[in-house]
Design a protein around this motif. Sequence first.
Motif, PDB file in Angstrom:
ATOM      1  N   ASP A  65      76.720  10.484  53.502  1.00 15.09           N
ATOM      2  CA  ASP A  65      77.701  10.509  54.363  1.00 15.09           C
ATOM      3  C   ASP A  65      77.512  11.043  55.728  1.00 15.09           C
ATOM      4  O   ASP A  65      78.361  11.131  56.307  1.00 15.09           O
ATOM      5  N   ASN A  66      76.090  11.005  55.984  1.00 19.92           N
ATOM      6  CA  ASN A  66      75.829  11.505  57.436  1.00 19.92           C
ATOM      7  C   ASN A  66      75.188  10.569  58.010  1.00 19.92           C
ATOM      8  O   ASN A  66      74.364   9.626  57.673  1.00 19.92           O
ATOM      9  N   ALA A  67      75.828  10.238  59.316  1.00 13.16           N
ATOM     10  CA  ALA A  67      75.505   9.198  60.144  1.00 13.16           C
ATOM     11  C   ALA A  67      74.148   9.109  60.730  1.00 13.16           C
ATOM     12  O   ALA A  67      73.446   8.011  60.968  1.00 13.16           O
ATOM     13  N   ILE A 136      69.565  17.116  45.534  1.00 18.18           N
ATOM     14  CA  ILE A 136      70.249  18.308  45.989  1.00 18.18           C
ATOM     15  C   ILE A 136      71.717  18.286  45.913  1.00 18.18           C
ATOM     16  O   ILE A 136      71.995  17.611  46.857  1.00 18.18           O
ATOM     17  N   GLY A 137      72.307  18.826  44.937  1.00 17.81           N
ATOM     18  CA  GLY A 137      73.976  18.675  45.205  1.00 17.81           C
ATOM     19  C   GLY A 137      74.281  17.171  44.741  1.00 17.81           C
ATOM     20  O   GLY A 137      73.352  16.297  44.130  1.00 17.81           O
ATOM     21  N   PRO A 138      75.578  16.775  44.720  1.00  9.20           N
ATOM     22  CA  PRO A 138      75.879  15.424  44.228  1.00  9.20           C
ATOM     23  C   PRO A 138      75.348  14.288  45.149  1.00  9.20           C
ATOM     24  O   PRO A 138      75.192  13.336  44.254  1.00  9.20           O
ATOM     25  N   LYS A 139      75.181  14.224  46.300  1.00 12.78           N
ATOM     26  CA  LYS A 139      74.695  13.254  46.968  1.00 12.78           C
ATOM     27  C   LYS A 139      73.463  13.165  47.809  1.00 12.78           C
ATOM     28  O   LYS A 139      72.610  12.189  47.856  1.00 12.78           O
ATOM     29  N   THR A 140      73.017  14.330  47.962  1.00 13.30           N
ATOM     30  CA  THR A 140      71.795  14.609  49.105  1.00 13.30           C
ATOM     31  C   THR A 140      70.483  14.301  48.241  1.00 13.30           C
ATOM     32  O   THR A 140      70.311  15.013  47.224  1.00 13.30           O
ATOM     33  N   ARG A 141      69.642  13.515  48.784  1.00 16.39           N
ATOM     34  CA  ARG A 141      68.239  13.250  48.098  1.00 16.39           C
ATOM     35  C   ARG A 141      67.208  13.772  49.138  1.00 16.39           C
ATOM     36  O   ARG A 141      67.514  13.351  50.376  1.00 16.39           O
ATOM     37  N   ILE A 142      66.254  14.282  48.731  1.00 15.30           N
ATOM     38  CA  ILE A 142      65.143  14.583  49.407  1.00 15.30           C
ATOM     39  C   ILE A 142      63.836  13.748  49.023  1.00 15.30           C
ATOM     40  O   ILE A 142      63.611  13.863  47.871  1.00 15.30           O
TER      41      ILE A 142
END
Length: 193
Positions: A65-67, A136-142
């Motif tokens: 969701d982050n541009a 990490i969380g529903p969408k964040t991938r590291i």
Amino acid sequence: QRDGVKTRQLIRSLESRARNVDHLLDFSQTLQGTGRPGQVYSSICQFLHSELALSGIAIVVYEPDNAASPSVQAALPASLVSPLNTVADLDANLCPCIRQNLPRHFAGQAAPVRCAIDQCLNLPASNPAYCIPMQIGPKTRILMHMMLPEGEEWTESRRQLAQTYANTAQSALVTLNLLAEAEQRTMTDPLTG
């Protein structure tokens, strides 16, 4: 004489394991004192860079969701990330680790498929790489993208040690994420938003 050699090897192995446990405890205590994800990223870079004698490590965060996503949040050495090819220009769908959500080993020139992140780094593809994804969380991938010097190998023990550090960091990042969400909920009126 043979028993003496085996005894010395066993002692060296036990000393090495004790050092690893001490470093992991130090890392865990360091993460307990962090208050922001950036501190976790910097800590994992520093610990893994020295612990595994890496030629480079980059922590890449992908938030759909982050541009400005994906982005490198930490790297060692600092010159690792190429200014010419930015990670933000990458298509995250080209990363096999993100697609499969599994760690992946890239064995230098022997690997026909390399991580898409490689093209944004100032280290050649001949360096053996190991990439560990974390959610990490529903969408964040590291992604922890680690590279060894040429001629070195990602042994099973090195991969396990890297995964242990990743698991510890993931726990700290999930906790920070949950705390941020809880703080946001307490500051937001559910009726009016």
